[in-house]
Scaffold this active site. Sequence first.
Site, mmCIF file in Angstrom:
data_model
loop_
_atom_site.group_PDB
_atom_site.id
_atom_site.type_symbol
_atom_site.label_atom_id
_atom_site.label_comp_id
_atom_site.label_asym_id
_atom_site.label_seq_id
_atom_site.Cartn_x
_atom_site.Cartn_y
_atom_site.Cartn_z
ATOM 1 N N ARG A 194 -4.348 10.186 4.630
ATOM 2 C CA ARG A 194 -3.194 11.346 4.406
ATOM 3 C C ARG A 194 -2.511 11.155 3.162
ATOM 4 O O ARG A 194 -1.903 12.100 2.700
ATOM 5 C CB ARG A 194 -2.247 10.875 5.784
ATOM 6 C CG ARG A 194 -0.982 11.942 5.741
ATOM 7 C CD ARG A 194 -0.209 11.684 6.740
ATOM 8 N NE ARG A 194 1.268 12.201 6.700
ATOM 9 C CZ ARG A 194 1.143 13.349 6.473
ATOM 10 N NH1 ARG A 194 0.466 14.458 7.014
ATOM 11 N NH2 ARG A 194 2.736 13.928 6.578
ATOM 12 N N LYS A 223 0.822 -1.125 -0.014
ATOM 13 C CA LYS A 223 0.038 0.111 -0.049
ATOM 14 C C LYS A 223 0.833 1.281 0.230
ATOM 15 O O LYS A 223 0.638 2.310 -0.746
ATOM 16 C CB LYS A 223 -0.961 -0.039 1.286
ATOM 17 C CG LYS A 223 -1.615 1.334 1.411
ATOM 18 C CD LYS A 223 -2.415 1.199 2.622
ATOM 19 C CE LYS A 223 -1.847 2.002 3.904
ATOM 20 N NZ LYS A 223 -1.789 3.374 4.046
ATOM 21 N N ASN A 224 2.102 1.280 0.879
ATOM 22 C CA ASN A 224 2.691 2.369 0.970
ATOM 23 C C ASN A 224 3.618 2.575 -0.317
ATOM 24 O O ASN A 224 4.451 3.724 -0.049
ATOM 25 C CB ASN A 224 3.515 2.301 2.335
ATOM 26 C CG ASN A 224 2.811 2.511 3.751
ATOM 27 O OD1 ASN A 224 1.333 3.273 3.368
ATOM 28 N ND2 ASN A 224 3.164 2.059 4.447
ATOM 29 N N ARG A 276 0.839 14.646 12.084
ATOM 30 C CA ARG A 276 1.882 14.720 11.031
ATOM 31 C C ARG A 276 1.737 15.891 9.956
ATOM 32 O O ARG A 276 1.334 15.730 9.027
ATOM 33 C CB ARG A 276 1.352 13.033 10.289
ATOM 34 C CG ARG A 276 1.652 12.119 11.285
ATOM 35 C CD ARG A 276 1.333 10.738 10.221
ATOM 36 N NE ARG A 276 -0.185 10.468 10.138
ATOM 37 C CZ ARG A 276 -0.639 9.304 9.378
ATOM 38 N NH1 ARG A 276 0.247 8.484 9.025
ATOM 39 N NH2 ARG A 276 -1.953 9.274 9.365
ATOM 40 N N ILE A 306 8.075 7.721 16.646
ATOM 41 C CA ILE A 306 7.533 8.193 15.564
ATOM 42 C C ILE A 306 6.273 8.959 15.595
ATOM 43 O O ILE A 306 6.268 10.190 15.309
ATOM 44 C CB ILE A 306 7.301 7.135 14.595
ATOM 45 C CG1 ILE A 306 8.600 6.327 14.323
ATOM 46 C CG2 ILE A 306 7.114 7.814 13.138
ATOM 47 C CD1 ILE A 306 9.800 6.799 13.836
ATOM 48 N N ARG A 315 -8.491 -0.419 5.146
ATOM 49 C CA ARG A 315 -7.727 1.047 4.569
ATOM 50 C C ARG A 315 -5.967 0.232 4.184
ATOM 51 O O ARG A 315 -5.474 0.643 3.056
ATOM 52 C CB ARG A 315 -7.435 1.965 5.487
ATOM 53 C CG ARG A 315 -8.730 2.772 5.464
ATOM 54 C CD ARG A 315 -8.233 4.063 6.440
ATOM 55 N NE ARG A 315 -7.069 4.717 5.835
ATOM 56 C CZ ARG A 315 -5.928 4.946 6.408
ATOM 57 N NH1 ARG A 315 -5.843 4.418 7.624
ATOM 58 N NH2 ARG A 315 -4.903 5.507 5.844
ATOM 59 N N CYS A 317 -5.549 8.133 9.788
ATOM 60 C CA CYS A 317 -5.704 7.532 11.204
ATOM 61 C C CYS A 317 -5.131 8.657 12.208
ATOM 62 O O CYS A 317 -4.435 9.582 12.117
ATOM 63 C CB CYS A 317 -4.575 6.418 11.132
ATOM 64 S SG CYS A 317 -4.993 4.942 10.375
ATOM 65 N N ASP A 347 4.644 0.906 11.931
ATOM 66 C CA ASP A 347 3.689 0.326 11.437
ATOM 67 C C ASP A 347 3.481 -1.488 11.938
ATOM 68 O O ASP A 347 2.699 -1.831 11.658
ATOM 69 C CB ASP A 347 3.557 0.348 9.897
ATOM 70 C CG ASP A 347 3.182 1.727 9.305
ATOM 71 O OD1 ASP A 347 2.702 2.387 10.178
ATOM 72 O OD2 ASP A 347 3.122 1.771 8.124
#
Length: 429
Positions: free
Chosen positions: A93, A22-23, A122, A338, A408, A117, A316
């Site tokens: 985002r 996904k990222n 961020r 983070i 998601r 989320c 994550d």
Amino acid sequence: MESIVVKGGRKISGEVVIGGAKNSALPLIAATLLAENGKSCLENIPNLRDINTIIRLLEGMGAEINRSDSSLTVTTTAVENCQAPYELVKTMRASILVLGPLLARFGKARVSLPGGCAIGARPVNLHIRGLEQMGAEIEVEHGYIIGRSKRLKGADISFDVTTVTGTENLMMAAVLADGTTHLRNAAREPEIIDLAVFLRKMGARITGEGTHTIVINGVKKLNGADYQVMPDRIEAGTFMIAAGISDGDIIIKNAPLAALGSLVSKLHEIGLAVEPLTEFKEDELLSGIPVRIKRQTSGLHSLDVKTMPYPGFPTDMQAQIMTLMALAQGTSVISETIFENRFMHVFELQRMGADIEVEGRTAVVRGVEKLSGAPVMASDLRASAGLILAGLAADGETVMSRVYHLDRGYSGFEKKLNALGADIKRINE
């Protein structure tokens, strides 16, 4: 409203295939906006809510998109609308990733400030500052980032803190800028390497991806290209923990093992065996290989984890490994560096019998013999996966609400677990 019901106590076994990252897929789709000519065909695209959102976003701009199974064909020649509306951006985002491509190719952009989320602040100030250094005029008004530029210019940009989406956005902005751009203190994630390789296939001139300094020499135009998205390292890591927490034995057929070094090290420490079944090359971060995961000790051992930017332990994977810690012998400590608000799943694990104490950005986890099924609520994407993992090991039945968080970032998660022998179903309440 949908919920997921997990009946615990089953050992999982068998083989599973991991979907595309996904990222990685999200910035790759955003990058297709840079193509003045031709179409881009992206393979191994996961079927996720966030992917559907960015598809709708580009279609609203005038892109022509065709989808078939895990393939996505994107033609952006006719894009004219350079707006990303609040209605779409508020849910994800990563929508901010269209800002750089729009400014680079069209010289204008109107992008809503992003949502996603609720795991902490961020801010996008690093994106904005970098684009301003490249000559863009940026205003933020009425919840929108409004950018203008006749043509971006190369610049020497140093990030105050490492930012993945900031690095990606400015990479995409710089490929069409006049001159050379240096991105210093750049993020090093494998997904950024994936983006750089795709941009080069489109005609960009980029070097240094995977290091702290990325150099981009701007070109006049880019064309569409074909590309296959890397396997999702976070999904792979989640299934590794599923094997460990259920005392199972599984084979992940396409695990990007070279991109999972920090996680695999911790899994070995806690008592899992992660065994590559074919030749393993540490420099092939984007490749998937078959890997077997099972416990190598009778019990789980405590350990300490500190989340860090890549190649450190990924934030994550924090919620997922906490579920293992909850059942490990002794006391474990997690330090979250983070995001400042990423322990919301702790309260739900406590409802299941976990002994966890949070102070600031540190969680102290004292292992218990067993967890008990309970009604729980997902607070974010990775927390939802962590709660399902806890349900696999718990006595009785766990019912998790707010399933939309899971959708998601995980495609067919419960179906894949059921194919391995779990007992999970999705219900409408």
